[in-house]
Enzyme design. Structure first.
Site, PDB file in Angstrom:
ATOM      1  N   CYS A 384       1.449  -0.398   1.580  1.00 35.00           N
ATOM      2  CA  CYS A 384       0.082  -0.083   1.189  1.00 35.00           C
ATOM      3  C   CYS A 384      -0.925  -0.685   2.172  1.00 35.00           C
ATOM      4  O   CYS A 384      -1.046  -0.180   3.277  1.00 35.00           O
ATOM      5  CB  CYS A 384      -0.169  -0.472  -0.262  1.00 35.00           C
ATOM      6  N   HIS A 510       3.934   2.279  -3.112  1.00 38.09           N
ATOM      7  CA  HIS A 510       4.567   1.004  -3.466  1.00 38.09           C
ATOM      8  C   HIS A 510       6.025   1.232  -3.855  1.00 38.09           C
ATOM      9  O   HIS A 510       6.336   1.397  -5.036  1.00 38.09           O
ATOM     10  CB  HIS A 510       3.831   0.365  -4.648  1.00 38.09           C
ATOM     11  N   GLU A 512       8.294  -0.821  -4.072  1.00 39.54           N
ATOM     12  CA  GLU A 512       8.822  -1.958  -4.861  1.00 39.54           C
ATOM     13  C   GLU A 512       8.809  -1.694  -6.365  1.00 39.54           C
ATOM     14  O   GLU A 512       9.552  -2.330  -7.109  1.00 39.54           O
ATOM     15  CB  GLU A 512       8.052  -3.250  -4.528  1.00 39.54           C
TER      16      GLU A 512
HETATM   17  N1  GLN Z   1      -6.963  -2.142  -0.497  1.00 37.47           N
HETATM   18  C1  GLN Z   1      -6.241  -0.991  -0.094  1.00 37.47           C
HETATM   19  C2  GLN Z   1      -6.747   0.263  -0.778  1.00 37.47           C
HETATM   20  O1  GLN Z   1      -7.360   0.212  -1.805  1.00 37.47           O
HETATM   21  C3  GLN Z   1      -4.755  -1.163  -0.299  1.00 37.47           C
HETATM   22  C4  GLN Z   1      -4.358  -1.322  -1.724  1.00 37.47           C
HETATM   23  C5  GLN Z   1      -2.985  -1.880  -1.901  1.00 37.47           C
HETATM   24  O2  GLN Z   1      -2.425  -2.515  -1.011  1.00 37.47           O
HETATM   25  N2  GLN Z   1      -2.430  -1.708  -3.073  1.00 37.47           N
HETATM   26  O3  GLN Z   1      -6.505   1.350  -0.305  1.00 37.47           O
END
Ligand code: GLN
Length: 535
Positions: A384, A510, A512
């Site tokens: 992410c 994600h 995970e």
């Molecule tokens: N802050 C970033 C976004 O909102 C990544 C979010 C995250 O890592 N879950 O796109």
């Protein structure tokens, strides 16, 4: 409702005793005896969901396929049971009140005073019965967050009392989890806090049927007798939960202690088969007898608190066992990392993960770490925000877009290679408004990702507002830095890879959240394998 049996798990003495792990372990044992089980968690805080909480508060926010932002215990449930959860599995006080207040505004209680009892408790009971009413489960385990005696837990405890009254004693039971402290000075285990906590529960009209006692030392027969007598439970219902080296040992320990046997007895149920934990045991065997050992760096800004990256750490355990490899995770604070110490901090690593996150703090440290991993050919996995930073790193250092950044960090930045999605630009409200839950992704052939997944199309869970800005597609991607996965409907970039490297993958989603004991995640498996090869 009548066919489903209900188990309520409450906690006493202190928080953080591991109700979630006990609930998940019991569910695992019941699943191993062929029962269909689900677990739900009721949290007494007023946030509508944990999505607006900082990880320092309650650890990571777990995301389900249906896009619910939930308590991290749901992650344990999914990892133990290999069954998906949903929004219905996690309810907070905020959500309960929100829905009662909405009903009041619609006039559903017209003429009546709306009160905690019965309106709030009825709403809680309705939600407690929801999954059971679906007819899909033999047993529903409900974990009540917090500790009995807390002001905010009271409506939940009262709802449990009423549920048991409605269901009848043979269809519901209460497991109370407590702590038996050990006083080193006198060398004694103390039962008094547990007695008090069981008594507090009784004041609310609930008598515990089973007491699970967290302890650092073995409970003697004498202590068990005492607990049984003063807590008003049968001796066989005093279950010791001694500290173990891994949470994955807890189901076996609970089975040795007879927790599932006592539960089935009390609920008048017969096991549908002898306990079968073959898959679990073969995972444990590999996990405990590794042939290799590697060091993986985890760069993030919440590394002081283990629970902040719970699902990533557990995914590494699953993937490590699959590769018969012990993984030493080295946590590195992104704010303490810069060009002067990057070599010293990262050169011992066999692989590097750059963690998800929000906001500006620590991002330059993340970028510095990525440059080091890219140039020194250390397997790299960006998740992410970690993927977004990998794009910025490449744009700045290889493409020459020195001002490349994300508009999350610099809102009016000149080269916004990472930018808010169009659909996000008008959103003002923070709660539940990110790109959430399961989204499809088509994989490009001959990429690390396509090989790892061994399919062409996947779906993965998301939680973010920002994206790769497709306006920079031609500029940023080249024959080395490539797109490996795209969302078929929106064309959004989901996976990037760097080819001139043994293993360099960044994912906007994600992974995970989808790794379980019985199905370790393909990308984590491939990353660990590559890190091992890099040793
Ligand atoms: N802050 C970033 C976004 O909102 C990544 C979010 C995250 O890592 N879950 O796109």
């Amino acid at each position: 409702m009548a066919n489903t049996k209900y188990i309520f798990v409450t906690g006493g003495v202190t928080s953080s005793l591991g109700k979630g792990i006990i609930a998940a372990s019991l569910a695992k044992l019941l699943q191993g005896q062929k029962f269909k089980v689900t677990i739900q968690k009721f949290d007494p805080y007023i946030n509508v969901d944990p999505g607006t909480l900082n990880p320092y508060e309650h650890g990571e926010c777990f995301v389900t396929d249906d896009g619910a932002e939930t308590d991290l215990d749901l992650g344990h449930y999914e990892r133990f049971l290999n069954v998906n959860t949903s929004q219905a599995n996690n309810v907070t006080t905020g959500r309960v009140y929100q829905s009662v207040i909405e009903k009041e505004r619609k006039g559903e209680f017209l003429g009546k005073t709306v009160q905690v009892v019965p309106h709030i408790t009825n709403e809680i009971k309705e939600r407690m019965s929801l999954l059971g009413d679906s007819g899909e489960y033999d047993i529903v385990i409900t974990e009540i967050g917090g500790t009995v005696g807390d002001i905010e837990s009271l409506p939940y405890i009262e709802s449990v009392r009423q549920m048991i009254w409605d269901l009848g004693k043979e269809n519901a039971l209460v497991i109370h989890l407590t702590l038996i402290p050990f006083l080193a000075a006198t060398g004694e285990l103390k039962t008094k806090p547990t007695q008090h906590s069981v008594k507090t529960l009784m004041e609310s009209g609930i008598s515990a049927d089973i007491i699970v006692c967290r302890t650092e030392h073995k409970l003697t027969e004498e202590i068990k007798d005492k607990l049984a007598l003063f807590c008003n439970v049968q001796k066989e219902a005093v279950i010791q939960s001694i500290d173990v080296e891994t949470i994955y040992d807890v189901p076996l320990k609970m089975s040795e202690e007879g927790l599932n046997r006592v539960v089935l007895d009390k609920l008048n149920l017969k096991a549908k088969q002898e306990l079968n934990l073959n898959n679990w045991n073969s995972f444990l065997k590999k996990f405990k007898n590794p042939k290799h050992n590697i060091k993986i760096g985890l760069v993030g800004k919440y590394v002081e608190l283990q629970d902040s990256y719970k699902s990533i750490l557990e995914s590494l355990i699953h993937a490590g066992a699959e590769n018969e490899t012990e993984i030493d995770v080295i946590s590195i604070h992104s704010e303490h990392l810069d060009k002067s110490n990057v070599e010293e901090l990262l050169n011992c690593l066999n692989g590097l993960i750059v963690a998800p996150g929000f906001g500006e703090r620590g991002i330059e440290g993340k970028i510095t770490a990525i440059t080091y991993a890219r140039e020194n050919k250390i397997p790299f996995f960006g998740i992410c925000l970690g993927m977004q930073m990998a794009v910025i790193e490449y744009a700045r250092n290889k493409v020459g877009l020195v001002e490349a950044n994300s508009t999350e960090m610099v809102p009016n930045c000149k080269v916004p290679v990472i930018d808010l999605m169009e659909s996000q630009k008008k959103i003002i409200k923070k709660g539940g408004t990110m790109r959430l839950g399961s989204w499809d992704c088509d994989l490009n052939e001959n990429t690390i990702s396509a090989n790892a997944y061994a399919v062409n199309s996947i779906s993965e869970r998301h939680r973010h507002r920002y994206e790769f800005n497709n306006g920079y597609f031609e500029k940023v991607f080249d024959q080395d830095f490539i797109v490996a996965g795209t969302n078929p409907e929106t064309g959004l970039v989901e996976i990037i890879e760097y080819k001139n490297h043994p293993w360099f993958v960044g994912v906007q989603f994600h992974p995970e959240y989808k790794s379980t004991v019985s199905t370790p995640h393909p990308l984590f498996k491939a990353f660990v394998k590559a890190s091992l090869a890099n040793k």
